[in-house]
Motif scaffolding. Structure first.
Motif, short mmCIF file in Angstrom:
data_model
loop_
_atom_site.label_atom_id
_atom_site.label_comp_id
_atom_site.label_asym_id
_atom_site.label_seq_id
_atom_site.Cartn_x
_atom_site.Cartn_y
_atom_site.Cartn_z
N PHE A 91 0.86 -1.18 0.00
CA PHE A 91 0.00 0.00 0.00
C PHE A 91 0.90 1.23 0.00
O PHE A 91 1.89 1.28 0.73
CB PHE A 91 -0.82 0.08 1.29
CG PHE A 91 -1.97 -0.88 1.36
CD1 PHE A 91 -3.13 -0.65 0.64
CD2 PHE A 91 -1.92 -1.97 2.21
CE1 PHE A 91 -4.22 -1.51 0.75
CE2 PHE A 91 -3.00 -2.84 2.33
CZ PHE A 91 -4.14 -2.61 1.60
N TRP A 92 0.53 2.22 -0.79
CA TRP A 92 1.28 3.47 -0.79
C TRP A 92 0.27 4.61 -0.62
O TRP A 92 -0.52 4.86 -1.52
CB TRP A 92 2.07 3.63 -2.09
CG TRP A 92 3.04 4.76 -2.05
CD1 TRP A 92 2.76 6.08 -1.84
CD2 TRP A 92 4.47 4.69 -2.20
NE1 TRP A 92 3.91 6.82 -1.84
CE2 TRP A 92 4.98 6.00 -2.06
CE3 TRP A 92 5.36 3.62 -2.43
CZ2 TRP A 92 6.34 6.29 -2.16
CZ3 TRP A 92 6.72 3.92 -2.53
CH2 TRP A 92 7.20 5.24 -2.40
N VAL A 93 0.29 5.23 0.54
CA VAL A 93 -0.74 6.22 0.85
C VAL A 93 -0.21 7.65 0.74
O VAL A 93 0.88 7.95 1.24
CB VAL A 93 -1.31 6.00 2.27
CG1 VAL A 93 -2.32 7.07 2.62
CG2 VAL A 93 -1.95 4.62 2.36
N CYS A 94 -0.96 8.50 0.06
CA CYS A 94 -0.59 9.90 -0.11
C CYS A 94 -1.64 10.81 0.54
O CYS A 94 -2.81 10.46 0.59
CB CYS A 94 -0.50 10.24 -1.60
SG CYS A 94 0.84 9.37 -2.41
N PRO A 95 -1.20 11.97 0.99
CA PRO A 95 -2.16 12.86 1.66
C PRO A 95 -3.14 13.55 0.71
O PRO A 95 -4.22 13.93 1.13
CB PRO A 95 -1.28 13.88 2.37
CG PRO A 95 0.04 13.82 1.70
CD PRO A 95 0.18 12.46 1.12
N THR A 96 -2.76 13.73 -0.55
CA THR A 96 -3.69 14.39 -1.47
C THR A 96 -3.82 13.61 -2.76
O THR A 96 -2.96 12.80 -3.10
CB THR A 96 -3.22 15.81 -1.85
OG1 THR A 96 -1.90 15.70 -2.38
CG2 THR A 96 -3.21 16.74 -0.67
N VAL A 97 -4.89 13.88 -3.48
CA VAL A 97 -5.11 13.21 -4.76
C VAL A 97 -4.18 13.78 -5.79
O VAL A 97 -3.40 13.10 -6.43
CB VAL A 97 -6.56 13.41 -5.24
CG1 VAL A 97 -6.77 12.72 -6.58
CG2 VAL A 97 -7.54 12.88 -4.22
N GLN B 239 -0.05 -5.33 -7.62
CA GLN B 239 0.70 -5.59 -6.39
C GLN B 239 0.92 -4.33 -5.56
O GLN B 239 1.26 -4.40 -4.40
CB GLN B 239 2.04 -6.25 -6.73
CG GLN B 239 1.88 -7.74 -6.98
CD GLN B 239 3.20 -8.36 -7.36
OE1 GLN B 239 3.50 -8.51 -8.53
NE2 GLN B 239 4.00 -8.71 -6.36
N VAL B 240 0.78 -3.17 -6.25
CA VAL B 240 0.94 -1.93 -5.52
C VAL B 240 -0.38 -1.17 -5.62
O VAL B 240 -0.98 -1.12 -6.70
CB VAL B 240 2.06 -1.06 -6.15
CG1 VAL B 240 2.22 0.24 -5.37
CG2 VAL B 240 3.37 -1.84 -6.16
N LEU B 241 -0.81 -0.61 -4.51
CA LEU B 241 -2.00 0.23 -4.56
C LEU B 241 -1.65 1.60 -4.00
O LEU B 241 -1.33 1.74 -2.82
CB LEU B 241 -3.15 -0.39 -3.76
CG LEU B 241 -4.46 0.39 -3.83
CD1 LEU B 241 -5.01 0.40 -5.25
CD2 LEU B 241 -5.50 -0.20 -2.89
N VAL B 242 -1.66 2.60 -4.89
CA VAL B 242 -1.45 3.97 -4.44
C VAL B 242 -2.83 4.52 -4.08
O VAL B 242 -3.77 4.36 -4.85
CB VAL B 242 -0.81 4.83 -5.54
CG1 VAL B 242 -0.59 6.25 -5.05
CG2 VAL B 242 0.51 4.21 -5.98
N ALA B 243 -2.92 5.13 -2.91
CA ALA B 243 -4.25 5.51 -2.44
C ALA B 243 -4.20 6.75 -1.57
O ALA B 243 -3.17 7.08 -1.00
CB ALA B 243 -4.86 4.37 -1.64
N THR B 244 -5.34 7.42 -1.51
CA THR B 244 -5.50 8.40 -0.45
C THR B 244 -6.17 7.63 0.69
O THR B 244 -6.29 6.42 0.61
CB THR B 244 -6.38 9.58 -0.91
OG1 THR B 244 -7.59 9.03 -1.43
CG2 THR B 244 -5.67 10.38 -1.97
N THR B 245 -6.62 8.33 1.71
CA THR B 245 -7.07 7.58 2.89
C THR B 245 -8.38 6.83 2.72
O THR B 245 -8.92 6.34 3.68
CB THR B 245 -7.18 8.49 4.11
OG1 THR B 245 -7.91 9.63 3.70
CG2 THR B 245 -5.83 8.88 4.61
#
Ligand code: ADP
Ligand code: MG
Length: 686
Positions: A480-486, A535-541
């Motif tokens: 999981f790769w989480v970012c604060p903004t879209v 295999q990778v999911l880039v996501a916001t919260t």
């Protein structure tokens, strides 16, 4: 004007203000979290700017907002093609340069006539030791100096709305809102030196001077109103639960043992204790009001399955609700797996089920064939009819308001209620915040869970982290790769940016999910990740709660300093569910402030959600209302839980008194409840 007419003025839409069109009202609504003028005037300032003092230019302070009187002396001749224009303002002590970018020169000359005495207000900057002000916030001729507010509240803003405009709308709203009849007792007001309700709001938005004590008293008064309204609601929920009977639901010990044996794992001690408490509650004639608190991964679903089993075997139906469709389906999958072997019929109603399929499900629900029905809050819609509803299970309570709970009490037969929450609210707070719910706590994780190796790294190590991700992908693990903004132009930490970088390194293996996607697109992205195609999911919260992917071993959180502690802990809970070692990498943007540093350290050193919540709570200074909102606690507007415990206590006694004195509600309280409470379930005396 009658009191109810006055109230309806407070409840008029924000769009009814002059100068607010459809687009703008949408923005304002999102910003203040509501649609009415009342919601707008509840938008609390972050601080106040003093524009009242008017120093001479010589005494004006660098780096601060200052209001300055002077005469426009001349325009600097700008070099050809320059986008910068400068105007010199002088008084007897010196000069101040006003700086403008991309301004039209004829416009500026009209705005700042040479020789005119003017008052400007704005941020004074240091330009090689000289004082300058870029784009003053206010600039008026000196006869209009009164147009500059001497004190200006500073608000949280959103793109496209300036502070000055927002303040203007709030001002306009306050001008239109009528005073309301006082609902608090006068001795309380006198003792505490509290202002009236509207006066309190006016004093913080339109103050004559910065008086923190006065602001504090205003906030306390409003906080008290809020506590009081909530206490009244809690009290009426309790009254309703004692007045309406709930069905007695129970199974024999033999049946219960059979159920436990059918589970693929032995229950933890905490799960056994919680299910014992729940069984005992459900066998009573007064409805269960219980909250099951357990950290992510503590096994709440199994406990819910036990409760659902008890209800179904007693001949009653169960409604299971989650905040989103994805979570509802996941919860359904978990329950279905445990309950179907025992002959309990489970189903999931989703917004996607339309037409015939939907009708068929609803029919089977109405005839009682479906025993456990999973879905979102849509299960509360009018068309959804249960034959014999005996238990309601809510996952992730903080999206299920007091109001929703109150609604349940209006059913003919009162169902038992089980609220499940992974939001680690400090024990000391849970009761005051949620009122009369009993608590069961899952303080023990299923065996075999390894702690998640947590590290904090500066953003400069991004490339290293990406290489680590590639290695994990090569090992067949998921990330999981989480970012604060879209997505935003000047944001280095945006999900879209990161996704495009990772897609280049790992073609076809990186998915993207964020709040701006359609529900079906989100589902699809999550599904691709869940099934391992990505295999990778880039996501916001959006992935914050609930997504269960045991093969995920790495959680990268970018801009970690921009998240709340509780939120970070929840996110971390998404990994470490399988047998492989797992990691949580907190990428932060230096420099970190003292508190931010401490917060990341807490997270690194502890894996216990409750402990983290307690420490987080202690780290917050009083007045950090916003921070609390972020921590997942219910949405108080004015209450600051770090300093208002006593208000909650007093207001609870006050509410008890209102109920116990008999003769129904004081009609004065209706206004309070219509604005801050749940008036629909509390009926005043006719
Ligand atoms: P949460 O409390 O976050 O909702 P879940 O109910 O989703 O947790 O459980 C997390 C995982 O732990 C699931 O994969 C579930 O099958 C597993 N689990 C639950 N209870 C136990 C137990 N007693 N022993 C082993 N694994 C368990
Ligand atoms: Mg869960």
């Amino acid at each position: 004007m009658s009191e109810s007419e006055k109230i309806s003025l407070w409840q008029r839409p924000i769009a009814s203000l002059d100068g607010v069109g459809a687009k703008l009202s949408e923005k304002l609504e999102a910003l203040v979290g509501g649609k009415t003028l009342f919601d707008l005037v509840c938008h609390w300032p972050v601080r106040w700017t003093d524009r009242g003092v008017q120093p001479s230019i010589e005494l004006a302070r660098f780096g601060e907002i200052q209001t300055i009187r002077g005469v426009v002396q001349h325009f600097d001749t700008a070099p050809r093609g320059s986008k910068v224009q400068k105007i010199r303002l002088v008084d007897e002590t010196g000069f101040l340069t006003l700086v403008f970018f991309n301004a039209r020169s004829d416009y500026l000359r009209r705005q700042y006539p040479v020789g005119e005495a003017m008052v400007v207000s704005g941020h004074v900057e240091d330009f090689h030791g000289q004082k300058q002000m870029t784009h003053p916030d206010y600039a008026v001729t000196s006869d209009k100096a009164h147009l500059i507010p001497s004190v200006e509240p500073v608000y949280h803003l959103t793109a496209g709305i300036t502070n000055r405009r927002l303040h203007g709308f709030i001002h306009q709203a306050l001008n239109r809102l009528p005073d309301l009849q006082e609902w608090l007792q006068s001795d309380l007001l006198m003792r505490e030196h509290w202002p009236g309700f509207k006066e309190a709001l006016s004093s913080i938005h339109l103050p004559d001077e910065i008086d923190m004590e006065q602001f504090g008293r205003s906030r306390k008064r409003l906080a008290y109103d809020e506590c009081f309204a909530r206490s009244l609601t809690f009290r009426s929920i309790r009254q309703a639960t004692t007045q309406t009977d709930a069905p007695r639901l129970s199974v024999s010990d033999e049946e219960f043992d059979k159920l436990k044996e059918s589970f693929p794992y032995p229950l933890t001690g905490a799960q056994i204790r919680a299910s014992g408490e729940i069984r005992s509650d459900m066998s009573q004639i007064s409805a269960m009001q219980r909250m099951l608190q357990g950290d992510v991964g503590s096994g709440k679903t199994s406990v819910a399955a036990i409760a659902a089993f008890v209800a179904a075997k007693s001949g009653y139906q169960v409604a299971v609700m989650a905040p989103t469709e994805v979570l509802a389906r996941q919860l359904f999958a978990g329950l279905n797996e445990l309950l179907t072997p025992l002959g309990v019929k489970c189903e999931c109603l989703s917004g996607r089920d339309k037409g015939k399929k939907r009708t068929a499900i609803l029919d089977r629900l109405a005839t009682g064939e479906i025993e456990v029905m999973c879905g979102t809050h849509a299960l509360f819609q009018d068309q959804v009819e249960f034959q014999k509803l005996g238990l309601v299970v809510i996952d992730e309570q903080h999206r299920f308001g007091v109001n929703d709970r109150a609604k349940l009490t209006t059913k003919a037969v009162m169902p038992h209620l089980l609220i499940m929450s992974a939001t680690p609210i400090p024990r000391s707070l849970a009761m005051t915040v949620f009122g009369d719910v009993d608590l069961s706590i899952l303080d023990e994780k299923p065996p075999g869970r390894k702690p998640v190796d947590t590290r904090a790294l500066p953003f400069s190590r991004l490339e290293e982290v990406m290489s680590g991700v590639i290695r994990a992908v090569e090992r067949g693990e998921q990330i999981f790769w989480v970012c604060p903004t879209v997505d935003s132009e000047d944001d280095n930490n945006s999900a879209i940016l990161r996704h495009s970088m990772l897609s280049e390194l790992l073609p076809g293996k990186a998915g993207l999910v964020h709040g701006r996607l359609q529900a079906s697109e989100k589902d699809e992205a999550l599904e691709l990740f869940r099934t391992g195609k990505h295999q990778v999911l880039v996501a916001t919260t959006v992935i914050e709660v609930g997504v269960d992917v045991p093969n995920a071993t790495v959680m990268v959180i970018e801009g970690a300093e921009r998240f709340g502690l509780a939120q970070l802990h929840q996110l971390r809970g998404r990994v470490g569910r399988g047998s492989k070692p797992s990691y949580c990498l907190l990428l932060f943007n230096p420099p970190l402030g003292e508190t931010a540093k401490k917060r990341l350290n807490i997270l690194r050193d502890s894996q216990d959600g409750f402990e983290i919540a307690e420490m987080d709570f202690k780290l917050r200074g009083p007045g950090d209302i916003l921070g609390l909102a972020q921590s997942g606690l219910p949405d108080f507007r004015f209450v600051d839980l770090t300093q208002d415990q006593n208000l909650l206590d007093i207001s609870r006694r006050h509410a008890d008194y209102e109920f116990e004195k008999g003769g129904g509600f004081d009609p004065k309280l209706v206004s309070l409840l219509s604005l801050l409470g749940q008036s629909d379930i509390i009926r005043p005396q006719a």
